[in-house]
Design a protein around this motif. Structure first.
Motif, mmCIF file in Angstrom:
data_model
loop_
_atom_site.group_PDB
_atom_site.id
_atom_site.type_symbol
_atom_site.label_atom_id
_atom_site.label_comp_id
_atom_site.label_asym_id
_atom_site.label_seq_id
_atom_site.Cartn_x
_atom_site.Cartn_y
_atom_site.Cartn_z
ATOM 1 N N ASP A 79 43.432 50.407 32.556
ATOM 2 C CA ASP A 79 42.358 49.515 32.106
ATOM 3 C C ASP A 79 41.207 50.371 31.598
ATOM 4 O OD1 ASP A 79 40.877 47.209 31.657
ATOM 5 O OD2 ASP A 79 40.076 47.150 33.707
ATOM 6 N N ASP B 209 37.252 52.015 34.233
ATOM 7 C CA ASP B 209 35.960 51.422 33.892
ATOM 8 C C ASP B 209 35.035 51.524 35.108
ATOM 9 O OD1 ASP B 209 33.802 49.896 33.158
ATOM 10 O OD2 ASP B 209 34.983 48.179 32.467
ATOM 11 N N THR C 240 40.463 43.659 31.235
ATOM 12 C CA THR C 240 40.680 43.750 32.679
ATOM 13 C C THR C 240 41.567 42.609 33.170
ATOM 14 O OG1 THR C 240 38.601 44.907 32.945
ATOM 15 C CG2 THR C 240 39.501 43.841 34.916
HETATM 16 MG MG MG Z 1 36.979 45.249 31.760
#
Ligand code: MG
Ligand code: ADP
Length: 256
Positions: free
Chosen positions: A126, A40, A17
């Motif tokens: 991500d 996520d 991230t």
């Molecule tokens: Mg992460």
């Protein structure tokens, strides 16, 4: 040139991230138009770029369940003119089950991104810390996978599983997918361990290793709580410098 890069490693806490946020912000700073997609359910890329993840009306969850169009879940990032994000929050944790039995569920994200890809120079995805259907969706959408590896003793644990997954996706779902490279994160120049890890990975992994190594830098850890990428939070920090270098390296790659 349009590139879609998935930032993946099923290990948590390796810097996925942090890399997604700061690489995207530094690509935007270099004048590139960038879309970040947070896949996520923890939504850390979303909050790290200053959005209130629980206030976003539409998120990746709505997108994958066909409850909104991709343009309806795109948000401009404040103070960064070239940066747009598709946010995520805990709703996404239930998506895996809701997708059971849906046709072509491996391609939902790719089909959506196809609509807007031409509006951006880079799309950065991500990934969650697992090899689930969201990660598979990221990998079918991507041209390449960027693998952050934390400079710690267990760095290589799970990497062979990740490479196997990328190979399977490449063979069965997305023939253009490749590993674009490994980025070392949280490097501590005071320890031998960090440099041993770098050497071991270089000797054991048949993948490009980015020259830029991300140092362990407390400013990188602080920035998300201010909702800012590192180049805005502390533009002169070692962390900002390293992510600018990574962006430069990616922009300069001719083999991708
Ligand atoms: Mg992460
Ligand atoms: P992941 O997305 O792989 O789970 P994160 O990017 O969230 O990993 O990083 C895990 C933790 O480590 C976070 O608290 C983050 O702020 C911190 N962190 C990541 N990279 C660095 C770095 N280079 N220096 C210091 N702290 C870092």
């Amino acid at each position: 040139m349009k590139r879609v890069i998935a930032i993946a490693n099923q290990k948590g806490g390796v810097g996925k991230t942090t890399t997604s946020i700061n690489l995207s912000a530094c690509l935007a700073e270099a004048g590139k138009k960038v879309l970040v997609i947070d896949t996520d359910p923890q939504g850390n890329a979303t909050s790290g770029l200053g959005l209130d993840k629980d206030e976003c009306e539409n998120t990746v969850y709505d997108l994958v369940l066909d409850q909104c169009s991709i343009k309806e879940c795109m948000y401009k990032v404040e103070n960064i003119p070239n940066l747009t994000i598709i946010p995520s929050n805990v709703d996404l944790a239930g998506a895996e089950i809701e997708l059971l039995g849906i046709n072509e569920k491996e391609y939902i994200l790719r089909n959506a991104v196809d609509y807007v890809k031409d509006d951006f120079d880079y799309v950065i995805i991500d990934c969650p810390p697992s090899l689930n259907m969201l990660t598979i969706n990221a990998m079918t959408t991507a041209d390449s996978v960027l693998v952050p590896i934390q400079c710690e003793y267990y760095a290589l644990e799970g990497i062979s599983q990740l490479i196997h997954t990328i190979d399977l996706v490449q063979q069965r779902l997305n023939s253009k997918l490749k590993i674009d490279g490994v980025v070392f994160t949280m490097y501590d120049k005071r320890t031998n361990l960090s440099s041993d890890v770098v050497d071991t990975v270089k000797n054991n992994l048949n993948a490009t290793v980015y020259q830029t190594i991300i140092p362990r830098n407390v400013r990188l850890a602080e920035a998300p709580s201010h909702g800012l990428p590192i180049n805005l939070y502390d533009e002169k920090s070692a962390g900002a410098e390293s992510y600018r270098n990574l962006a430069k390296e990616i922009i300069g790659r001719k083999d991708l």
